[in-house]
Design an enzyme around this catalytic site. Structure first.
Site, PDB file in Angstrom:
ATOM      1  N   SER A  77      -0.387  -0.762 -26.867  1.00  0.00           N
ATOM      2  CA  SER A  77       1.047  -0.632 -26.594  1.00  0.00           C
ATOM      3  C   SER A  77       1.840  -1.285 -27.709  1.00  0.00           C
ATOM      4  O   SER A  77       1.379  -2.239 -28.335  1.00  0.00           O
ATOM      5  CB  SER A  77       1.405  -1.325 -25.271  1.00  0.00           C
ATOM      6  OG  SER A  77       2.798  -1.261 -25.037  1.00  0.00           O
TER       7      SER A  77
ATOM      8  N   GLU B 278       0.421  10.347 -28.540  1.00  0.00           N
ATOM      9  CA  GLU B 278       1.290  11.331 -27.910  1.00  0.00           C
ATOM     10  C   GLU B 278       0.979  11.390 -26.417  1.00  0.00           C
ATOM     11  O   GLU B 278      -0.136  11.730 -26.020  1.00  0.00           O
ATOM     12  CB  GLU B 278       1.053  12.701 -28.539  1.00  0.00           C
ATOM     13  CG  GLU B 278       2.215  13.635 -28.290  1.00  0.00           C
ATOM     14  CD  GLU B 278       1.913  15.053 -28.735  1.00  0.00           C
ATOM     15  OE1 GLU B 278       2.456  15.979 -28.127  1.00  0.00           O
ATOM     16  OE2 GLU B 278       1.104  15.210 -29.676  1.00  0.00           O
TER      17      GLU B 278
ATOM     18  N   ASP C  26       0.449   2.918 -18.346  1.00  0.00           N
ATOM     19  CA  ASP C  26       1.508   3.925 -18.328  1.00  0.00           C
ATOM     20  C   ASP C  26       2.238   3.740 -17.012  1.00  0.00           C
ATOM     21  O   ASP C  26       1.610   3.604 -15.951  1.00  0.00           O
ATOM     22  CB  ASP C  26       0.983   5.344 -18.465  1.00  0.00           C
ATOM     23  CG  ASP C  26       2.129   6.279 -18.849  1.00  0.00           C
ATOM     24  OD1 ASP C  26       2.670   6.120 -19.965  1.00  0.00           O
ATOM     25  OD2 ASP C  26       2.518   7.143 -18.047  1.00  0.00           O
TER      26      ASP C  26
ATOM     27  N   ASP D 200      14.793  -2.628 -15.036  1.00  0.00           N
ATOM     28  CA  ASP D 200      14.765  -3.882 -14.259  1.00  0.00           C
ATOM     29  C   ASP D 200      16.118  -4.313 -13.692  1.00  0.00           C
ATOM     30  O   ASP D 200      16.189  -4.727 -12.526  1.00  0.00           O
ATOM     31  CB  ASP D 200      14.166  -5.026 -15.094  1.00  0.00           C
ATOM     32  CG  ASP D 200      12.644  -4.992 -15.109  1.00  0.00           C
ATOM     33  OD1 ASP D 200      12.059  -4.260 -14.288  1.00  0.00           O
ATOM     34  OD2 ASP D 200      12.038  -5.695 -15.936  1.00  0.00           O
TER      35      ASP D 200
ATOM     36  N   LYS E 145       8.526 -11.744 -11.105  1.00  0.00           N
ATOM     37  CA  LYS E 145       8.307 -10.302 -11.313  1.00  0.00           C
ATOM     38  C   LYS E 145       6.806  -9.990 -11.317  1.00  0.00           C
ATOM     39  O   LYS E 145       6.355  -9.083 -10.624  1.00  0.00           O
ATOM     40  CB  LYS E 145       8.967  -9.834 -12.621  1.00  0.00           C
ATOM     41  CG  LYS E 145       8.737  -8.332 -12.850  1.00  0.00           C
ATOM     42  CD  LYS E 145       9.346  -7.792 -14.142  1.00  0.00           C
ATOM     43  CE  LYS E 145       8.885  -6.349 -14.347  1.00  0.00           C
ATOM     44  NZ  LYS E 145       9.252  -5.789 -15.627  1.00  0.00           N
TER      45      LYS E 145
ATOM     46  N   HIS F 121       4.524  -3.634 -10.007  1.00  0.00           N
ATOM     47  CA  HIS F 121       3.536  -2.559 -10.128  1.00  0.00           C
ATOM     48  C   HIS F 121       2.459  -2.928 -11.148  1.00  0.00           C
ATOM     49  O   HIS F 121       1.273  -2.768 -10.920  1.00  0.00           O
ATOM     50  CB  HIS F 121       4.272  -1.270 -10.511  1.00  0.00           C
ATOM     51  CG  HIS F 121       5.240  -1.417 -11.668  1.00  0.00           C
ATOM     52  ND1 HIS F 121       6.116  -2.483 -11.775  1.00  0.00           N
ATOM     53  CD2 HIS F 121       5.432  -0.673 -12.790  1.00  0.00           C
ATOM     54  CE1 HIS F 121       6.822  -2.362 -12.889  1.00  0.00           C
ATOM     55  NE2 HIS F 121       6.430  -1.268 -13.523  1.00  0.00           N
TER      56      HIS F 121
END
Ligand code: IMP
Length: 197
Positions: free
Chosen positions: A7, A40, A70, A154, A174, A179
């Site tokens: 990332s 991509e 992701d 956020d 957080k 997630h």
């Protein structure tokens, strides 16, 4: 085991390093490992896209474990949109301000503000074994930006667990309900149970 995070999102990298710090011997971002490209993301699901990103780095750095996230926002009233298009909702990749503005405009007269963040994590181990986990967190989209912490949506996401927006939450708060936090802790548990670390 040494891990490379596939990332370039510095916020995600900080969150992932803080949650998985004890799980790996060393954690590097792809930039720290010497790669600055961007895969991509043409998958139809969060899980597919996380695999595409992890695989690209795994092929370039044999001997390392690689991990990709992701993630995105799924809004009830929009049938799950922006979903996998969350980063480029406004048409430009990663423009958080414009994405938030578009979301507020689209939901202007909408009463149902329910939404969730979803995160898929793919880990590819040095021997090629692939593990994928997912995490979700519920909330609702408020009418104005609140808080300056975090990134992306956020400041608009009022967390059901925290009763404040992720923009107002501390990093620890957080991570404890997000997630990404949930998907990463699942992953950590699977690695432990399967004796893979
Ligand atoms: P990705 O880099 O393709 O996974 O895109 C993720 C996008 O989803 C980000 O650019 C944000 O717009 C949104 N997103 C994912 N996770 C979060 C989060 O924890 N907070 C706020 N926005 C998020």
């Amino acid at each position: 085991m040494k891990l490379i995070i596939a990332s370039n999102n510095k916020h995600k990298i900080i969150e992932i390093k803080s949650i998985l710090g004890d799980t790996f011997e060393e954690i590097l971002s792809q930039k720290e490992a010497g790669f600055e490209g961007e895969a991509e993301e043409n998958g139809a699901t969060f899980a597919e896209n996380s695999y595409i990103k992890a695989k690209e780095i795994a092929d370039k750095f044999p001997g390392y474990a690689t991990l990709a996230d992701d993630s995105g926002l799924a809004v009830d009233a929009l049938g799950g949109e922006p979903g996998v298009n969350s980063a480029r909702y406004c048409g430009e990749h990663g423009n958080d301000g414009a994405n938030n503005e578009k979301l507020l405009t689209v939901l202007k007269n909408e009463k149902n503000r329910k939404a969730k963040f979803v995160c898929a994590i793919t880990l590819i181990l040095p021997d090629g074994k692939v593990l994928t986990t997912e995490g979700e967190t519920e909330g609702e989209i408020i009418h104005t930006l609140e808080g300056t912490g975090g990134f992306g949506y956020d400041p608009l996401f009022l967390s059901k667990d925290l009763a404040k927006t992720f923009g107002e939450a501390s990093e620890e708060e957080k991570n404890s309900v997000s997630h990404r936090g949930r998907a990463l802790r699942n992953l950590s548990m699977i690695l432990k149970i399967q004796n893979l670390r």
